[in-house]
Each structure stands twice: as C-alpha cells, then as structure tokens.
Design an enzyme around this catalytic site. Structure first.
Site, PDB file in Angstrom:
ATOM      1  N   LYS A 115     -18.628  97.812 -39.355  1.00  0.00           N
ATOM      2  CA  LYS A 115     -18.342  96.396 -39.086  1.00  0.00           C
ATOM      3  C   LYS A 115     -19.462  95.729 -38.301  1.00  0.00           C
ATOM      4  CE  LYS A 115     -13.366  95.950 -39.415  1.00  0.00           C
ATOM      5  NZ  LYS A 115     -12.144  95.507 -38.758  1.00  0.00           N
ATOM      6  N   LYS A 210     -13.785 101.004 -51.131  1.00  0.00           N
ATOM      7  CA  LYS A 210     -12.401 100.728 -50.726  1.00  0.00           C
ATOM      8  C   LYS A 210     -12.016  99.283 -51.053  1.00  0.00           C
ATOM      9  CE  LYS A 210     -11.455 100.059 -46.353  1.00  0.00           C
ATOM     10  NZ  LYS A 210     -11.257 100.145 -44.917  1.00  0.00           N
ATOM     11  N   LYS A 213     -10.428  93.282 -47.638  1.00  0.00           N
ATOM     12  CA  LYS A 213     -10.381  91.821 -47.586  1.00  0.00           C
ATOM     13  C   LYS A 213     -11.774  91.229 -47.436  1.00  0.00           C
ATOM     14  CE  LYS A 213      -7.501  92.759 -43.581  1.00  0.00           C
ATOM     15  NZ  LYS A 213      -6.299  92.408 -42.894  1.00  0.00           N
TER      16      LYS A 213
HETATM   17  P1  TYM Z   1      -5.840  97.012 -41.224  1.00  0.00           P
HETATM   18  O1  TYM Z   1      -5.266  95.720 -40.811  1.00  0.00           O
HETATM   19  O2  TYM Z   1      -7.257  97.068 -41.670  1.00  0.00           O
HETATM   20  O3  TYM Z   1      -4.979  97.616 -42.422  1.00  0.00           O
HETATM   21  C1  TYM Z   1      -3.556  97.707 -42.344  1.00  0.00           C
HETATM   22  C2  TYM Z   1      -3.090  98.979 -43.032  1.00  0.00           C
HETATM   23  O4  TYM Z   1      -3.491  98.976 -44.408  1.00  0.00           O
HETATM   24  C3  TYM Z   1      -4.179 100.192 -44.700  1.00  0.00           C
HETATM   25  N1  TYM Z   1      -5.225  99.910 -45.696  1.00  0.00           N
HETATM   26  C4  TYM Z   1      -5.369 100.601 -46.835  1.00  0.00           C
HETATM   27  N2  TYM Z   1      -4.672 101.620 -47.344  1.00  0.00           N
HETATM   28  C5  TYM Z   1      -5.064 102.086 -48.561  1.00  0.00           C
HETATM   29  N3  TYM Z   1      -6.101 101.578 -49.270  1.00  0.00           N
HETATM   30  C6  TYM Z   1      -6.835 100.539 -48.788  1.00  0.00           C
HETATM   31  N4  TYM Z   1      -7.840 100.029 -49.489  1.00  0.00           N
HETATM   32  C7  TYM Z   1      -6.478 100.009 -47.511  1.00  0.00           C
HETATM   33  N5  TYM Z   1      -6.960  99.003 -46.740  1.00  0.00           N
HETATM   34  C8  TYM Z   1      -6.187  98.962 -45.634  1.00  0.00           C
HETATM   35  C9  TYM Z   1      -4.783 100.618 -43.370  1.00  0.00           C
HETATM   36  O5  TYM Z   1      -5.062 101.997 -43.365  1.00  0.00           O
HETATM   37  C10 TYM Z   1      -3.681 100.245 -42.406  1.00  0.00           C
HETATM   38  O6  TYM Z   1      -2.687 101.235 -42.363  1.00  0.00           O
HETATM   39  N6  TYM Z   1      -6.682  99.324 -36.894  1.00  0.00           N
HETATM   40  C11 TYM Z   1      -5.656  98.986 -37.862  1.00  0.00           C
HETATM   41  C12 TYM Z   1      -4.512  98.173 -37.282  1.00  0.00           C
HETATM   42  C13 TYM Z   1      -3.856  98.769 -36.096  1.00  0.00           C
HETATM   43  C14 TYM Z   1      -2.968  99.875 -36.103  1.00  0.00           C
HETATM   44  C15 TYM Z   1      -2.569 100.032 -34.736  1.00  0.00           C
HETATM   45  C16 TYM Z   1      -2.468 100.711 -37.084  1.00  0.00           C
HETATM   46  C17 TYM Z   1      -3.981  98.339 -34.821  1.00  0.00           C
HETATM   47  N7  TYM Z   1      -3.195  99.099 -33.990  1.00  0.00           N
HETATM   48  C18 TYM Z   1      -1.688 101.060 -34.368  1.00  0.00           C
HETATM   49  C19 TYM Z   1      -1.597 101.720 -36.703  1.00  0.00           C
HETATM   50  C20 TYM Z   1      -1.205 101.892 -35.355  1.00  0.00           C
HETATM   51  C21 TYM Z   1      -6.287  98.163 -38.968  1.00  0.00           C
HETATM   52  O7  TYM Z   1      -7.287  97.519 -38.778  1.00  0.00           O
HETATM   53  O8  TYM Z   1      -5.567  98.119 -40.113  1.00  0.00           O
END
Ligand code: TYM
Length: 349
Positions: A115, A210, A213
């Site tokens: 990032k 992957k 967004k």
């Molecule tokens: P974020 O917002 O990027 O994504 C949310 C969830 O979607 C999953 N995900 C995917 N799974 C499969 N294929 C993909 N292409 C894909 N893109 C996204 C992510 O693995 C996630 O589960 N850091 C985290 C948010 C967070 C969090 C937490 C998660 C903050 N605190 C505590 C769990 C527990 C994040 O940026 O997810």
C-alpha cells in the site's frame, strides 16, 4: 483445562464499495457463523482513514458497508453490528499495543509495503501501525475466531504475537489479579478462519491478481451494488483460456482464470470445487459462463436491491450502528479496565 468462551470478531473497511471477494472470502462465512457463535461484526472506519478519505464519502461508505452486512444476512438481533469509531476502547487498546508490538514485526507486513509503495516516507503513521489497531479490534473482545479472506493471514499472525507478548510481559500482574484464563493468560490466541471454496477471489481480468477495490478496471471485480445486467456483462467478459474445463481439481493447476471462476461458482452455489467440476468438467467455458451468469445474478442482484432499499433510510442504519456500539462497549469496557489495571495505570474506582 480452562478455555476462553468462543467469540467471533471480524471487520471490513468502508473504503469504496464491497466486491465479490469480500462477499465470498468473508461475508458468507460471517453469516454462517452467526448460528453457532457469539459474533461481533465491525465497520472499521478508523482503519479506513489510514489513507485519505473524503469525509462525506466516508460517511456514505460506512452506511453502505453496513447495508451490505445486513443485505447479505448478518442479523442485528443475533450479532453485534457497529462502526469502530463509536467504541473508544479500540483506540485505547491500540495505543497499548503500539507499545507492545516491535518495529521489526511491523516491518515485515507485506500489505504495508504494497500500500505504501515507493512513496513510503509519505505514508501515514496510521497505515504503518494499522495491524496493531486490528489486533486491538479482535482482542478487545477476547475473540477466539476471526473469519477473514486469505490476504489477512499475516495480520492475524501479528495479532497472535501481540496477545502472547502481552500475556508474557504482564504475566505476574495478570496472575496476581486473577485475570488470566488458566495457563492461557489474559488474551486468547485468535484463530484465523480462512474457509470456503473462495478464500482468495482473483481479478476477472487477470487470474494471478487478487480481486480488489483499488484495481483501475471495474471489469476486474463484481461490486455488491452491481445490477443484473452489469453482473452478466462482467462474467461474460471475464478472461478464460482456450481449453475445456477439467473434470478434476488437479486439472485447474496452472490455469488461474479457470480456477478462479470455478471457485466463484462453488462459493456462490455452496458446493465444493469438485462438485462443480463434476457438473461442468469436459464442457466449454461458454456453457459454464452462462450458468455462472444465472447463478451470480440470482445470488447477488437481490443483495444489491436490498442494499438500495436500506440506504434509502440512513437513520435506520445509524440506529442499528448506535445500538450495536452500545452492546459492543458493554463487552469492551470491562476488558479495557482490566488491561489498564494490568499495565499499572491509575483509574477512578
Ligand atoms: P478488507 O476491508 O480489505 O476486506 C474485508 C474482508 O474481505 C476479505 N477479502 C477477500 N477475500 C477473498 N478474496 C478477495 N479478493 C478479498 N478481498 C478482501 C478480506 O480478507 C477481509 O476478510 N484489515 C482488514 C479489516 C479489519 C479486520 C479487523 C478484519 C480490521 N480489523 C479485525 C478482521 C478482524 C481489511 O482491511 O479487510
């Protein structure tokens, strides 16, 4: 042996619209886990601002992500749904963890490197410390299970390291106050639950990247707000290869686009990849894609419709988040008080 009571925590960032990766990698598992666990699902707005967010757009995105949770089947009667910034203990515990985690641990985080890119000097301090806040999110509820997509694995490992270091650093105080759970310490070791046939959904334009967004092409992903016609077009245009589909899973090796579409079909239909190949193996992509269009539209278009309906009444959504935040704080506040005692802070009693 003593055990921590089971609790699920997970979250998503309100940075633009959710996509099929978020849905299959995480959200469908969240919905299923509500039946057997005590679940806390968060809209992590404080994580979102680690990169610049236009304030009005952030407000909109928080409501939209909440609407996506609800439309996908997260039930506010069964689970707690709230946005992170309404429960101040997330920030408090994150600060303590900033002082527990080591610079060397954060330096290894691949997501920060991706990032921040080449312009590392210009990245926010928050983006760097982000995994500590994520550990705080989970451990503030002593959550034992964390359903996420594969890309969050490294962050979960860090959360486990932080829990362990805190338990070790303060072992004496934890024991003296009787705040440990048997030999296990104060915080549990949260288990990542990376499940289902699509834990890593790939771009529809390039099966080695992957689904994300931040991809410039909207044709790389299916957004949860896409209407039926858009979903159909994106599936039809999805990259494939010239071979027929294999009949067995090992035939998908080295064919990332085929593997991705089979995983997506399996995730949406609730079948295994093997079952999907049993049905479509040996056939051409055109027939498989036609079936995938029907399935994706049948599953996803109603979610988009329900999101639109919910978003027409923002005060209803804000009410759900407010009530969720109160319930979340009831769990978080006593745990944070114990953390303060263990660390040695003085507080009014
Ligand atoms: P974020 O917002 O990027 O994504 C949310 C969830 O979607 C999953 N995900 C995917 N799974 C499969 N294929 C993909 N292409 C894909 N893109 C996204 C992510 O693995 C996630 O589960 N850091 C985290 C948010 C967070 C969090 C937490 C998660 C903050 N605190 C505590 C769990 C527990 C994040 O940026 O997810």
């Amino acid at each position: 042996m003593a055990e921590f009571p089971q609790r699920v925590f997970s979250g998503m960032q309100p940075t633009s619209t959710l996509h099929l990766g978020n849905y299959l990698g995480a959200l469908t598992n969240w919905v299923a886990m509500q039946e057997s666990y005590d679940c806390v699902y968060c809209v992590v707005d404080m994580h979102a601002i680690t990169v610049w967010q236009d304030p009005a757009e952030l407000t909109r995105a928080i409501r939209e992500v909440t609407a996506a949770y609800l439309a996908a089947g997260v039930d506010p009667k069964k689970s707690i749904i709230f946005n992170q910034s309404q429960v101040a203990q997330h920030a408090e515990l994150a600060w303590v963890f900033n002082c527990v985690a080591r610079l060397g641990w954060l330096n290894r985080m691949t997501q920060f490197k991706e990032k921040a890119g080449k312009d590392r000097e210009n990245a926010s301090v928050g983006l760097y410390a982000y995994p500590n806040l994520m550990a705080a999110d989970i451990l503030l509820y002593k959550a034992t299970h964390v359903p996420v997509g594969e890309d969050q694995k490294q962050h979960l490992e860090l959360a486990r390291d932080i829990a362990q270091k805190f338990n070790n650093d303060f072992a004496e105080q934890i024991a003296a106050r009787g705040l440990g759970t048997g030999e296990l310490g104060f915080f549990p070791q949260p288990e990542p639950m990376i499940q289902g046939p699509a834990p890593r959904v790939m771009s529809l334009r390039d099966g080695t990247k992957k689904m994300s967004k931040s991809d410039a092409s909207d044709y790389s992903r299916i957004n949860l707000t896409d209407d039926a016609e858009t979903i159909a077009q994106k599936v039809r245009k999805a990259k494939t290869d010239p071979e027929a589909l294999p009949s067995e899973e090992k035939g998908l090796e080295g064919r990332p686009e085929a593997e991705n579409l089979v995983g997506i079909y399996a995730g949406l239909s609730g079948e295994s990849r093997a079952q999907v190949l049993g049905q479509f193996g040996g056939g051409q992509f055109s027939a498989f894609k036609a079936a995938l269009v029907d399935l994706a539209v049948a599953k996803l278009a109603p979610i988009a419709g329900e999101m639109r309906r919910l978003l027409a009444d923002p005060s209803h959504i804000d009410g759900i988040l407010g009530q969720g935040a109160e319930r979340a704080a009831e769990i978080a506040a006593p745990i944070m008080r114990d953390v303060k005692d263990v660390v040695g802070f003085v507080r009014a009693r």
